[in-house]
Write an enzyme that holds these catalytic residues in place. Structure first.
Site, PDB file in Angstrom:
ATOM      1  N   ASP A  23       0.799  -1.204   0.103  1.00 43.95           N
ATOM      2  CA  ASP A  23      -0.054  -0.102   0.012  1.00 43.95           C
ATOM      3  C   ASP A  23       0.841   1.277   0.181  1.00 43.95           C
ATOM      4  O   ASP A  23       1.813   1.415   0.737  1.00 43.95           O
ATOM      5  CB  ASP A  23      -0.804  -0.117   1.217  1.00 43.95           C
ATOM      6  CG  ASP A  23      -1.855   1.430   1.413  1.00 43.95           C
ATOM      7  OD1 ASP A  23      -2.829   1.277   0.496  1.00 43.95           O
ATOM      8  OD2 ASP A  23      -1.687   1.967   2.177  1.00 43.95           O
TER       9      ASP A  23
ATOM     10  N   GLU B 220       1.592  -0.536  -5.307  1.00 45.15           N
ATOM     11  CA  GLU B 220       0.590   0.678  -5.446  1.00 45.15           C
ATOM     12  C   GLU B 220       1.305   1.842  -5.782  1.00 45.15           C
ATOM     13  O   GLU B 220       1.756   2.361  -4.839  1.00 45.15           O
ATOM     14  CB  GLU B 220      -0.574   0.773  -4.225  1.00 45.15           C
ATOM     15  CG  GLU B 220      -1.321   1.624  -4.807  1.00 45.15           C
ATOM     16  CD  GLU B 220      -2.237   2.264  -3.551  1.00 45.15           C
ATOM     17  OE1 GLU B 220      -3.245   2.819  -3.414  1.00 45.15           O
ATOM     18  OE2 GLU B 220      -1.727   2.188  -2.392  1.00 45.15           O
TER      19      GLU B 220
END
Length: 713
Positions: A465, A494
């Site tokens: 993330d 990400e």
């Protein structure tokens, strides 16, 4: 081993974070950097801190040294010339909602998506902000006041050549003789004035290994390595250089002369279809046991890899505000129950990817309370900034940490230092509930390495993330750490917007935001359908190396549903694109059942026809070598609407070619392609009405057609 890692490559105007690996936070004062050698004219000096944000000021090779508790280590940084160009990030004033011009700001990668920091000028009804940027596409957003949800996002194309690419190869078996040869396949970037043969290739032996650059014999794009006296394998790095430099590649040269590639993704990932589950919305019970009961459904879809949103302790339903990194969320179940679920997935040949959240913690994390209270040993766990530098009004601050109800309305968190200064915890966008941790802290670096070690043997990969918020050097350390334990372990980033540098010994698979935005624009009628092909080929234009894989999707847990935004006419075409283009396709839970809310409870009673369509698409991809691994090739086609696009996938292994024709618009369109096609649709299994015309084939396409090219076509 506290050696800081491999040689690093950058351009003047960029910075490189350098830090000891496996640091000892208790001995932070012992670490000391020094500049051993630098290019002429450089004024580079070393800091007193253990973590160095190094900014080369001249092109050339820098030799740096780190004194650490376990010894003295060298690290080299190769800096290339500055290629930045002046660019203006503009927006017409009337595109923002009613606002006060004094409260307008903009954000993007250039300021790490920090809120209310950069403020534009307003002239003749246009906001402008000048920056020096590298060639390429730059995404930026304008925000009026704190109205982040209504920010206006734009893209700016800065002209100039793209990055070249390099791919290293060598013998896969032991060689006879005293040397082995590593060959660099170098290709120029887009809009480059260089031919492949004109590109320079620079080779570097890893500073951690027993050989030096002097042990290499370089001949153009080849490096011969003496292996006679090698006791251990050595790592060899290379970059291609034209107007710009490439992402570096790396191989491992063994004492017997074998050459092993180091950056290639796990082989299984090249054929994988990923399914993302928002864990607290997939079943009514919201537990690991209930998830385990649904594994047969996942198998029936044909997916190979399951990505779970965070499963660790958190006060939120989405789980990205983590309070305990070493135990599962109590409402979901015990760690044993989670491991049982993973085991069940493995029994059905489904790998499990765990959401690793290490850019930030929840404000409720104990370390944040202690950092806010300036408890010794925790003062620097988070990024704290002087109030005057943040643009935050003192009246808007949360009550001081440690007072009653310090998190009321998630106002910006503040602390008062022993010197009486007011500081704000840094956060990206408007994410006030998740303060950024500080990777200048050896304690933070050591802590999250323990987190990685805690879960790496439990799952099959990490989806990382906010990967763009964590230093490159730290990802390189994690990459080597997990791959040394399991080379098949997957790392998915990400990075928004995406950057090719994350493919350099950091991540196997990358979010494909380029295709995502193109599919949205096409589905909304804002761009012609052939923008899908332009986006599918963008990784090469963007400078991603040949070995990189790209996760392609129409929606995820952060986005509105494609069906809700673009409608059913476009959705089938978009989903077919994702499952038939090169890359790693991802299906977001509920997408296959007609879900219209991005985190809604799974509509198990939903659209069975759509589920069947997704299931057959996945099966078609798995059954066709052309669709799973074939090259993307042009397909000549004619249609009366710009909602239509066609392309082909071509397999090198069995001479299979598959044509894909998509229509994102309402109704059906007559499309003529220049190839002969077989009538049976590989997805629906039904025969289509085809007409042979002008050496090609004409057909009516309502949403999608996936047809094998005839042997005589």
């Amino acid at each position: 081993m506290q050696q800081p890692g491999p040689p690093r490559f950058c351009a003047v105007g960029e910075s490189v974070e350098l830090a000891p690996r496996e640091p000892d936070p208790e001995r932070a004062s012992i670490y000391e950097w020094a500049v051993v050698d630098a290019p002429d004219g450089s004024a580079a000096t070393a800091p007193e801190e253990a973590v160095w944000e190094f900014e080369p000021d001249q092109p050339g090779l820098y030799r740096l040294a780190l004194e650490a508790p376990s010894g003295r280590f060298e690290q080299r940084v190769r800096a290339f010339p500055d290629v930045r160009r002046s660019a203006s990030f503009d927006l017409e004033r009337d595109r923002l909602p009613d606002h006060d011009p004094e409260e307008v700001s903009l954000m993007g990668p250039f300021n790490e998506h920090l809120f209310d920091r950069e403020h534009p000028t307003l002239e003749d009804g246009v906001y402008s902000y000048e920056l020096e940027c590298q060639p390429g596409t730059h995404r930026y957003g304008y925000i009026a006041g704190e109205d982040f949800e209504n920010a206006v996002w734009e893209e700016l194309e800065v002209p100039g050549p793209g990055k070249p690419r390099v791919f290293l190869e060598g013998p896969e078996k032991a060689v006879d003789g005293s040397e082995t040869t590593v060959t660099a396949d170098a290709t120029p970037g887009t809009d480059s004035e260089y031919d492949a043969t004109d590109l320079a290739v620079e080779f570097y032996v890893d500073d951690r290994d027993e050989l030096t650059d002097d042990d290499l014999e370089i001949d153009g794009h080849e490096a011969r390595v003496l292996v006679t006296d090698l006791e251990e394998p050595v790592r060899l790095h290379a970059v291609a250089v034209g107007e710009r430099h490439s992402v570096a590649d790396c191989v491992l040269v063994s004492p017997d002369g074998r050459v092993e590639r180091r950056n290639d993704p796990p082989a299984w990932a090249r054929d994988a279809v990923v399914y993302e589950i928002f864990v607290r919305s997939f079943t009514d019970e919201e537990t690991f046991e209930s998830l385990e009961r649904r594994v047969p459904y996942l198998e029936s879809l044909g997916v190979d890899c399951l990505w779970l949103t965070p499963v660790l302790e958190s006060p939120t339903t989405h789980g990205y505000h983590i309070t305990d990194y070493f135990d599962t969320a109590s409402d979901l179940g015990t760690r044993e129950e989670f491991e049982s679920f993973v085991d069940r997935c493995h029994e059905h040949d489904i790998r499990v990817v765990f959401d690793l959240v290490i850019n930030h913690t929840a404000r409720e994390h104990a370390a944040f309370d202690m950092s806010g209270a300036c408890v010794p040993g925790y003062e620097d766990w988070y990024v704290w900034e002087d109030l005057e530098e943040t643009g935050v009004d003192a009246d808007d601050l949360a009550p001081e940490i440690g007072s009653e109800n310090p998190r009321e309305e998630y106002a910006p968190p503040a602390r008062t230092t022993p010197d009486g200064e007011t500081e704000i915890a840094q956060y990206y966008f408007n994410w006030r509930g998740i303060p950024n941790v500080n990777y200048d802290s050896l304690a933070v670096r050591s802590f999250f390495l323990e987190v990685v070690d805690e879960w790496v043997d439990v799952v099959d990969g990490f989806r990382c993330d906010v990967a763009w918020g964590v230093p490159h050097g730290y990802w390189k350390e994690i990459y080597e750490r997990v791959k040394s334990r399991d080379p098949e372990f997957l790392l998915l980033d990400e990075t928004v917007p995406r950057e090719p540098e994350y493919a350099e010994s950091e991540f196997d698979v990358h979010y494909d935001t380029t295709l995502y935005y193109a599919l949205r624009d096409v589905g909304n009628g804002d761009r012609p359908a052939d923008a899908v092909l332009e986006a599918a080929r963008a990784p090469r234009r963007e400078g991603f190396p040949e070995w990189s894989l790209h996760m392609r999707y129409v929606e995820n847990h952060d986005e509105t549903r494609y069906l809700e935004e673009c409608g059913p006419d476009a959705q089938r075409a978009a989903v077919t694109a994702v499952l038939t283009l090169p890359g790693v396709p991802m299906i977001y839970y509920g997408q296959e059942r007609g879900a219209t809310e991005y985190r809604q409870l799974m509509p198990w009673e939903g659209d069975g026809e759509a589920t069947t369509f997704h299931r057959r698409l996945v099966a078609a991809r798995h059954e066709s070598s052309a669709l799973s691994r074939g090259a993307l090739v042009d397909l000549e086609y004619e249609a009366n609407a710009d909602t239509v696009v066609a392309y082909a996938r071509e397999s090198e292994h069995d001479d299979e070619t598959v044509a894909v024709v998509l229509n994102f618009g309402p109704g059906s369109e007559r499309v003529r392609v220049d190839r002969g096609l077989e009538p049976t649709d590989l997805v629906t299994g039904e025969d289509r009405n085809l007409e042979r015309v002008d050496g090609g084939t004409a057909l009516e396409v309502e949403d999608a057609a996936v047809l094998a090219v005839a042997d005589d076509g």
